[in-house]
Write a protein that holds these residues in place. Structure first.
Motif, PDB file in Angstrom:
ATOM      1  N   LYS A  41       0.850  -1.186   0.000  1.00 23.79           N
ATOM      2  CA  LYS A  41       0.000   0.000   0.000  1.00 23.79           C
ATOM      3  C   LYS A  41       0.886   1.237   0.000  1.00 23.79           C
ATOM      4  N   PRO A  42       0.330   2.364  -0.427  1.00 21.55           N
ATOM      5  CA  PRO A  42       1.131   3.588  -0.347  1.00 21.55           C
ATOM      6  C   PRO A  42       1.375   3.966   1.114  1.00 21.55           C
ATOM      7  N   PRO A  43       2.444   4.695   1.383  1.00 24.28           N
ATOM      8  CA  PRO A  43       2.756   5.078   2.765  1.00 24.28           C
ATOM      9  C   PRO A  43       1.779   6.143   3.267  1.00 24.28           C
ATOM     10  N   ARG A  44       0.647   5.703   3.797  1.00 31.10           N
ATOM     11  CA  ARG A  44      -0.436   6.622   4.186  1.00 31.10           C
ATOM     12  C   ARG A  44      -0.003   7.616   5.258  1.00 31.10           C
ATOM     13  N   ARG A  45       0.713   7.139   6.269  1.00 27.72           N
ATOM     14  CA  ARG A  45       1.119   8.049   7.346  1.00 27.72           C
ATOM     15  C   ARG A  45       2.063   9.116   6.838  1.00 27.72           C
ATOM     16  N   SER A  46       2.999   8.748   5.969  1.00 25.26           N
ATOM     17  CA  SER A  46       3.938   9.727   5.424  1.00 25.26           C
ATOM     18  C   SER A  46       3.225  10.739   4.549  1.00 25.26           C
ATOM     19  N   ILE A  47       2.273  10.263   3.744  1.00 22.81           N
ATOM     20  CA  ILE A  47       1.513  11.172   2.886  1.00 22.81           C
ATOM     21  C   ILE A  47       0.688  12.128   3.727  1.00 22.81           C
ATOM     22  N   ALA A  48       0.030  11.593   4.769  1.00 22.68           N
ATOM     23  CA  ALA A  48      -0.774  12.449   5.644  1.00 22.68           C
ATOM     24  C   ALA A  48       0.101  13.473   6.355  1.00 22.68           C
ATOM     25  N   SER A  49       1.261  13.055   6.811  1.00 17.24           N
ATOM     26  CA  SER A  49       2.175  13.973   7.488  1.00 17.24           C
ATOM     27  C   SER A  49       2.669  15.052   6.532  1.00 17.24           C
ATOM     28  N   LYS A  80       1.092  16.161   3.845  1.00 15.97           N
ATOM     29  CA  LYS A  80      -0.028  17.067   3.572  1.00 15.97           C
ATOM     30  C   LYS A  80      -0.264  18.006   4.744  1.00 15.97           C
ATOM     31  N   GLU A  81      -0.147  17.477   5.949  1.00 15.16           N
ATOM     32  CA  GLU A  81      -0.319  18.305   7.147  1.00 15.16           C
ATOM     33  C   GLU A  81       0.759  19.378   7.219  1.00 15.16           C
TER      34      GLU A  81
END
Length: 153
Positions: free
Chosen positions: A109-117, A119-120
């Motif tokens: 899966k894509p690195p969701r936590r890194s992407i969210a961080s 974007k934040e």
């Protein structure tokens, strides 16, 4: 021990300390280079050994395939059937490995936590306004910015 005890001034002591610190840094860099060279050499030798082992493994595959086929042939089956069985075993092993790869790759899966961080952080940085700087009298804002960029370069 004070500067007066050995007859050197504070300036001379600072100069000596600076020289010794510079020499220490140069020696540390030389040591790091030597260690890196040694590690790279070990890595090259290890990689070469792994490549040689892979080539020998690849060359041994046909030999063992023929040995397995002739071993099955000695059990009483025809030679064609013996080679077909060995080939079929390889196909089954390949199919099992492909299924395993498909299962494992479907879980990537894509690195969701890194992407969210990221974007934040981008949202936070986009809302930040720069600190206003006072423009001296008689200058335009562009002249002040140009002057600041020259002084920081």
């Amino acid at each position: 021990m004070s500067a007066a005890d050995d007859g050197r001034s504070i300036g001379q002591l600072v100069a000596a300390a600076t020289t010794e610190l510079s020499a220490l840094v140069h020696e540390e860099i030389a040591l790091a280079k030597a260690e890196l060279r040694q590690d790279v050499k070990r890595g090259v030798i290890g990689s070469g050994a792994a490549i040689a082992a892979g080539v020998l493994l690849l060359f041994s595959l046909p030999v063992f395939s023929f040995a397995a086929a002739y071993g099955i042939h000695n059990l009483g089956l025809g030679l064609a059937w013996s080679f077909t069985i060995v080939g079929g075993v390889y196909l089954v092993i390949a199919a099992v490995l492909l299924l395993l790869a498909k299962v494992k790759l479907s879980k990537v899966k894509p690195p969701r936590r890194s992407i969210a961080s990221a974007k934040e952080s981008a949202a936070l940085l986009s809302s930040v306004k720069p600190h206003p700087r006072a423009v001296p009298r008689g200058r335009t804002e562009s002249q002040a910015i140009e002057n600041m960029s020259r002084s920081s370069a």
